[in-house]
Design a protein around this motif. Sequence first.
Motif, PDB file in Angstrom:
ATOM      1  N   ASP A   1       0.834  -1.209   0.000  1.00 51.35           N
ATOM      2  CA  ASP A   1       0.000   0.000   0.000  1.00 51.35           C
ATOM      3  C   ASP A   1       0.868   1.258   0.000  1.00 51.35           C
ATOM      4  OD1 ASP A   1      -2.372  -1.445   0.029  1.00 51.35           O
ATOM      5  OD2 ASP A   1      -2.673  -1.257   2.198  1.00 51.35           O
ATOM      6  N   LEU A   2       1.913   1.250   0.800  1.00 56.16           N
ATOM      7  CA  LEU A   2       2.804   2.410   0.864  1.00 56.16           C
ATOM      8  C   LEU A   2       3.492   2.636  -0.478  1.00 56.16           C
ATOM      9  CD1 LEU A   2       3.974   4.651   2.641  1.00 56.16           C
ATOM     10  CD2 LEU A   2       5.709   3.028   3.430  1.00 56.16           C
ATOM     11  N   HIS A   3       3.796   1.558  -1.179  1.00 57.69           N
ATOM     12  CA  HIS A   3       4.412   1.696  -2.498  1.00 57.69           C
ATOM     13  C   HIS A   3       3.443   2.316  -3.498  1.00 57.69           C
ATOM     14  CE1 HIS A   3       6.500   0.178  -6.253  1.00 57.69           C
ATOM     15  NE2 HIS A   3       7.417   0.892  -5.616  1.00 57.69           N
ATOM     16  N   THR A   4       2.153   2.029  -3.346  1.00 51.68           N
ATOM     17  CA  THR A   4       1.144   2.686  -4.177  1.00 51.68           C
ATOM     18  C   THR A   4       1.174   4.195  -3.948  1.00 51.68           C
ATOM     19  OG1 THR A   4      -0.272   0.727  -4.144  1.00 51.68           O
ATOM     20  CG2 THR A   4      -1.328   2.818  -4.696  1.00 51.68           C
ATOM     21  N   VAL A   5       1.363   4.596  -2.695  1.00 48.64           N
ATOM     22  CA  VAL A   5       1.475   6.021  -2.380  1.00 48.64           C
ATOM     23  C   VAL A   5       2.716   6.614  -3.052  1.00 48.64           C
ATOM     24  CG1 VAL A   5       1.725   7.716  -0.527  1.00 48.64           C
ATOM     25  CG2 VAL A   5       0.242   5.726  -0.206  1.00 48.64           C
ATOM     26  N   GLU A   6       3.826   5.900  -2.991  1.00 46.81           N
ATOM     27  CA  GLU A   6       5.035   6.402  -3.659  1.00 46.81           C
ATOM     28  C   GLU A   6       4.806   6.560  -5.160  1.00 46.81           C
ATOM     29  OE1 GLU A   6       9.645   5.330  -4.807  1.00 46.81           O
ATOM     30  OE2 GLU A   6       8.636   4.062  -3.330  1.00 46.81           O
ATOM     31  N   ASP A   7       4.161   5.564  -5.772  1.00 42.45           N
ATOM     32  CA  ASP A   7       3.883   5.649  -7.209  1.00 42.45           C
ATOM     33  C   ASP A   7       3.057   6.886  -7.538  1.00 42.45           C
ATOM     34  OD1 ASP A   7       5.284   3.345  -7.806  1.00 42.45           O
ATOM     35  OD2 ASP A   7       3.519   2.053  -7.875  1.00 42.45           O
ATOM     36  N   ARG A   8       2.048   7.171  -6.717  1.00 41.49           N
ATOM     37  CA  ARG A   8       1.222   8.364  -6.938  1.00 41.49           C
ATOM     38  C   ARG A   8       2.063   9.630  -6.783  1.00 41.49           C
ATOM     39  NH1 ARG A   8      -4.176  10.249  -6.407  1.00 41.49           N
ATOM     40  NH2 ARG A   8      -4.057  12.538  -6.487  1.00 41.49           N
TER      41      ARG A   8
ATOM     42  N   LEU B   1      11.626  13.675  -8.887  1.00 43.91           N
ATOM     43  CA  LEU B   1      12.117  14.126  -7.586  1.00 43.91           C
ATOM     44  C   LEU B   1      12.614  12.942  -6.751  1.00 43.91           C
ATOM     45  CD1 LEU B   1       9.539  16.806  -6.377  1.00 43.91           C
ATOM     46  CD2 LEU B   1      11.640  17.114  -7.691  1.00 43.91           C
ATOM     47  N   PRO B   2      13.660  13.153  -5.947  1.00 41.52           N
ATOM     48  CA  PRO B   2      14.123  12.094  -5.040  1.00 41.52           C
ATOM     49  C   PRO B   2      13.098  11.832  -3.953  1.00 41.52           C
ATOM     50  CG  PRO B   2      15.299  14.142  -4.608  1.00 41.52           C
ATOM     51  CD  PRO B   2      14.485  14.375  -5.848  1.00 41.52           C
ATOM     52  N   VAL B   3      13.083  10.593  -3.461  1.00 43.44           N
ATOM     53  CA  VAL B   3      12.110  10.167  -2.452  1.00 43.44           C
ATOM     54  C   VAL B   3      12.828   9.744  -1.177  1.00 43.44           C
ATOM     55  CG1 VAL B   3      10.293   8.504  -1.886  1.00 43.44           C
ATOM     56  CG2 VAL B   3      10.467   9.420  -4.217  1.00 43.44           C
ATOM     57  N   VAL B   4      12.349  10.258  -0.039  1.00 41.36           N
ATOM     58  CA  VAL B   4      12.877   9.895   1.278  1.00 41.36           C
ATOM     59  C   VAL B   4      11.733   9.308   2.092  1.00 41.36           C
ATOM     60  CG1 VAL B   4      13.944  10.722   3.402  1.00 41.36           C
ATOM     61  CG2 VAL B   4      14.608  11.716   1.194  1.00 41.36           C
ATOM     62  N   LEU B   5      11.974   8.167   2.720  1.00 35.59           N
ATOM     63  CA  LEU B   5      10.975   7.492   3.551  1.00 35.59           C
ATOM     64  C   LEU B   5      11.327   7.681   5.022  1.00 35.59           C
ATOM     65  CD1 LEU B   5       8.599   5.572   4.071  1.00 35.59           C
ATOM     66  CD2 LEU B   5      10.129   3.657   3.528  1.00 35.59           C
TER      67      LEU B   5
ATOM     68  N   ALA C   1       8.957   0.751   7.272  1.00 37.82           N
ATOM     69  CA  ALA C   1       9.923   1.442   6.425  1.00 37.82           C
ATOM     70  C   ALA C   1      11.162   0.581   6.157  1.00 37.82           C
ATOM     71  CB  ALA C   1      10.328   2.768   7.068  1.00 37.82           C
ATOM     72  N   ALA C   2      11.618  -0.146   7.171  1.00 37.65           N
ATOM     73  CA  ALA C   2      12.775  -1.024   6.980  1.00 37.65           C
ATOM     74  C   ALA C   2      12.459  -2.116   5.970  1.00 37.65           C
ATOM     75  CB  ALA C   2      13.199  -1.624   8.317  1.00 37.65           C
ATOM     76  N   ARG C   3      11.278  -2.725   6.104  1.00 36.72           N
ATOM     77  CA  ARG C   3      10.893  -3.755   5.131  1.00 36.72           C
ATOM     78  C   ARG C   3      10.707  -3.154   3.747  1.00 36.72           C
ATOM     79  NH1 ARG C   3      11.888  -7.890   2.765  1.00 36.72           N
ATOM     80  NH2 ARG C   3      10.186  -9.135   1.911  1.00 36.72           N
ATOM     81  N   TYR C   4      10.140  -1.956   3.700  1.00 35.52           N
ATOM     82  CA  TYR C   4       9.974  -1.246   2.431  1.00 35.52           C
ATOM     83  C   TYR C   4      11.332  -1.046   1.753  1.00 35.52           C
ATOM     84  CZ  TYR C   4       7.966   2.191  -0.820  1.00 35.52           C
ATOM     85  OH  TYR C   4       7.540   2.858  -1.950  1.00 35.52           O
TER      86      TYR C   4
ATOM     87  N   ALA D   1      16.995   8.234   0.562  1.00 32.75           N
ATOM     88  CA  ALA D   1      17.410   8.117   1.964  1.00 32.75           C
ATOM     89  C   ALA D   1      16.266   7.518   2.783  1.00 32.75           C
ATOM     90  CB  ALA D   1      17.815   9.475   2.537  1.00 32.75           C
ATOM     91  N   LEU D   2      16.630   7.025   3.972  1.00 34.34           N
ATOM     92  CA  LEU D   2      15.691   6.365   4.884  1.00 34.34           C
ATOM     93  C   LEU D   2      15.919   6.903   6.287  1.00 34.34           C
ATOM     94  CD1 LEU D   2      13.676   3.959   5.513  1.00 34.34           C
ATOM     95  CD2 LEU D   2      15.743   2.548   5.839  1.00 34.34           C
ATOM     96  N   VAL D   3      14.809   7.216   6.988  1.00 36.78           N
ATOM     97  CA  VAL D   3      14.885   7.662   8.384  1.00 36.78           C
ATOM     98  C   VAL D   3      14.029   6.730   9.227  1.00 36.78           C
ATOM     99  CG1 VAL D   3      14.455   9.527  10.018  1.00 36.78           C
ATOM    100  CG2 VAL D   3      15.232  10.066   7.688  1.00 36.78           C
ATOM    101  N   LEU D   4      14.638   6.129  10.250  1.00 36.60           N
ATOM    102  CA  LEU D   4      13.949   5.213  11.158  1.00 36.60           C
ATOM    103  C   LEU D   4      13.930   5.830  12.553  1.00 36.60           C
ATOM    104  CD1 LEU D   4      15.673   1.864  10.062  1.00 36.60           C
ATOM    105  CD2 LEU D   4      13.504   2.817   9.219  1.00 36.60           C
TER     106      LEU D   4
END
Length: 265
Positions: A80-87, A95-99, A109-112, A122-125
């Motif tokens: 579902d979160l990947h669907t949001v990224e696609d949108r 544009l670059p994407v940061v989760l 987010a880690a599994r993503y 980049a990734l922020v946990l």
Amino acid sequence: MEWEFNGEREKITTHVWPAEEPRWIALLAHGYGEHIGRYEHVADTLLRHGAVVYGPDHMGHGRSGGERVLVHDFEEVVTDLHTVEDRARTDHPGLPVVLIGHSMGGMIAARYAQRYGTGLTALVLSGPVLGRWGPIKMLLELEEIPDIPIDIATLSRDLPVGEAYAADPLVWHGPFKRATVEAFDRCMATISAAGRLGALPTLWVHGEADELVPLDATRGGIAEIRGEDLTEIIYPGARHEVFNETNKDEVLADVTGFIARHVES
């Protein structure tokens, strides 16, 4: 603004904080039992630092569909979160994407990142549920899951944060669902077995006095997935919700500084 889509199992409501000329896309993943509306101040900070911000209410949470806090499989939440990224990418191509994920959202987010990390800059946990989270093992051993309210003082040293949480009708205040507990257990095991994050720049922030997701337990999980570019910041005395802590301005400055080094390099 909000938009809704048919997710893997339920209708998912996503909040979008628009920007006129964004330089990057921020994806937000909220924690267990809460909703993306609690991240308004986080989104505002990200907007001021050049982002357009997208954040869904996960299935069974907030304004999204489904039985409250019921998650059968976190792989569906990741999809579902990947669907949001696609949108977001359709709305803002190139544009670059940061989760950015907090607590359960940090686990998501880690599994993503393991599944879709090649598309992330980049990734922020934040206080992520990783490794071996004690409450899950304890609940799995019980015949009946008890209804034990969260101690709101464990959220933040800023006590009004806990009071607002307790009064929020979109926050779940009841017990865990067994299927969700089992899904947590499977997801953490999957993350531990799925390998490292490679070259993805990752920032891990955590409260040193976090009683809900203890630092030492998460440290073991971070060790299992850490890639080649990990930055760790532990805040002395801080509790679970570092974005809502008494030093939240410091935390958000650290997060936006880390992101800026990677989206603008």
